[in-house]
Write an enzyme that holds these catalytic residues in place. Structure first.
Site, PDB file in Angstrom:
ATOM      1  N   ALA A  66      25.022 -50.900 -28.442  1.00 25.55           N
ATOM      2  CA  ALA A  66      25.865 -52.020 -28.044  1.00 25.55           C
ATOM      3  C   ALA A  66      26.346 -52.762 -29.279  1.00 25.55           C
ATOM      4  O   ALA A  66      25.820 -52.577 -30.386  1.00 25.55           O
ATOM      5  CB  ALA A  66      25.092 -52.961 -27.129  1.00 25.55           C
ATOM      6  N   GLY A 109      22.737 -48.474 -26.081  1.00 18.81           N
ATOM      7  CA  GLY A 109      23.765 -48.265 -25.069  1.00 18.81           C
ATOM      8  C   GLY A 109      24.420 -46.901 -25.177  1.00 18.81           C
ATOM      9  O   GLY A 109      24.870 -46.336 -24.175  1.00 18.81           O
ATOM     10  N   GLU A 112      22.188 -44.634 -23.325  1.00 17.87           N
ATOM     11  CA  GLU A 112      22.330 -44.923 -21.901  1.00 17.87           C
ATOM     12  C   GLU A 112      23.628 -44.345 -21.352  1.00 17.87           C
ATOM     13  O   GLU A 112      23.661 -43.828 -20.229  1.00 17.87           O
ATOM     14  CB  GLU A 112      22.258 -46.434 -21.681  1.00 17.87           C
ATOM     15  CG  GLU A 112      20.860 -46.982 -21.919  1.00 17.87           C
ATOM     16  CD  GLU A 112      20.793 -48.496 -21.956  1.00 17.87           C
ATOM     17  OE1 GLU A 112      19.864 -49.069 -21.368  1.00 17.87           O
ATOM     18  OE2 GLU A 112      21.678 -49.120 -22.585  1.00 17.87           O
ATOM     19  N   GLU A 132      16.161 -51.054 -28.735  1.00 17.33           N
ATOM     20  CA  GLU A 132      16.374 -52.463 -28.382  1.00 17.33           C
ATOM     21  C   GLU A 132      15.160 -53.340 -28.669  1.00 17.33           C
ATOM     22  O   GLU A 132      15.296 -54.526 -28.987  1.00 17.33           O
ATOM     23  CB  GLU A 132      16.756 -52.578 -26.899  1.00 17.33           C
ATOM     24  CG  GLU A 132      18.120 -52.014 -26.533  1.00 17.33           C
ATOM     25  CD  GLU A 132      18.094 -50.547 -26.151  1.00 17.33           C
ATOM     26  OE1 GLU A 132      19.061 -50.087 -25.519  1.00 17.33           O
ATOM     27  OE2 GLU A 132      17.104 -49.853 -26.477  1.00 17.33           O
TER      28      GLU A 132
END
Length: 258
Positions: A66, A109, A112, A132
């Site tokens: 992210a 991300g 993911e 994270e």
């Protein structure tokens, strides 16, 4: 003129290639990039000339996570109400096969997003992880859920609680990727897999994808009922009649996607 955040390439036949296009930040997933990706996928889902989509990253990475600069100032309320969260849910509704072609980093991300795809071809230099925890949070777009369902509790715990990366070979052994290939072959292999799927009867392909995804979220008995309904539905298609007739006649089928 600014380049689009997601590049669309028309490949031969019914295959399309999407490239995440923020190479200067290793394709970090900010809200604008996710919005552009979802919009492209929604258009491709409605396009009857498209059967399979390959997703990759421009430059050296698939997606390195992210955009932390965007996330840093968020609050609990803004995180719960942000359209960004809904965009991740929208990825689940893409009905056609989505193949990830991963080179370089697929972290946070990015991992993911890769796990939201249906199939994964990885370059031998690919690295995967959910780091994270190292910045005070945890995966929030499916990282604890899809990862655990795929690799099991103890491996998911190790990856999420330490934030350590794994290699492409480890990802393949864990069942996270279908195949590991040389760096210069990752897109070629992903497109070759897309071509094989595109040659199949497309109504059956889409219903088979739906049934497999249903298996992840439902008890076995309910999943079996859903599978039987979809199986029976396919007997209303022209491709079912053509496929079985071709098999009995010992000839190659000519599927029409109907």
């Amino acid at each position: 003129m600014t380049e689009p955040l997601v590049l669309l390439e028309k490949m031969p036949g019914s295959i399309r290639l999407l490239r995440l296009n923020r190479p200067e930040v290793l394709n970090a997933l900010n809200s604008e990039l996710m919005e552009a990706l979802v919009e492209q996928l929604e258009r491709l889902d409605q396009d009857d000339t498209v059967s399979v989509v390959v997703l990759t990253g421009q430059g050296r990475a698939f997606a390195a996570g992210a955009d932390i600069a965007e996330l840093e100032g968020q609050t609990p309320v803004s995180m719960l109400t942000s359209p960004q969260i809904n965009r991740w849910d929208q990825l689940r509704h893409f009905s056609k096969p989505l193949i990830a072609a991963v080179k370089g980093y697929a972290l946070g991300g990015g991992m993911e997003l890769m796990m939201a795809c249906d199939l994964v071809i990885a370059a031998d230099n690919a690295r995967f992880g959910q780091p994270e925890i190292k910045i005070g949070v945890m995966p929030g777009a499916g990282g604890t859920q899809r990862l655990t369902k795929t690799v099991g509790k103890v491996r998911a715990m190790a990856m999420v609680l330490t934030g350590d990366m794994i290699t492409a070979a480890e990802a393949e052994s864990f069942g996270l990727v279908n195949r590991v290939v040389a760096q210069d072959q990752v897109e070629t292999e992903a497109l070759a897999l897309a071509e094989r799927i595109a040659a199949m009867p497309q109504v059956a392909v889409r219903l088979a994808k739906e049934s497999i995804l249903t298996a992840l979220d439902t008890p076995l008995e309910e999943g079996l009922r859903h599978e039987r309904r979809l199986f029976g539905t396919l007997f209303a298609t022209e491709d079912q009649k053509e496929g079985m007739a071709a098999f009995l006649a010992k000839r190659a089928p000519k599927f029409q996607g109907k």
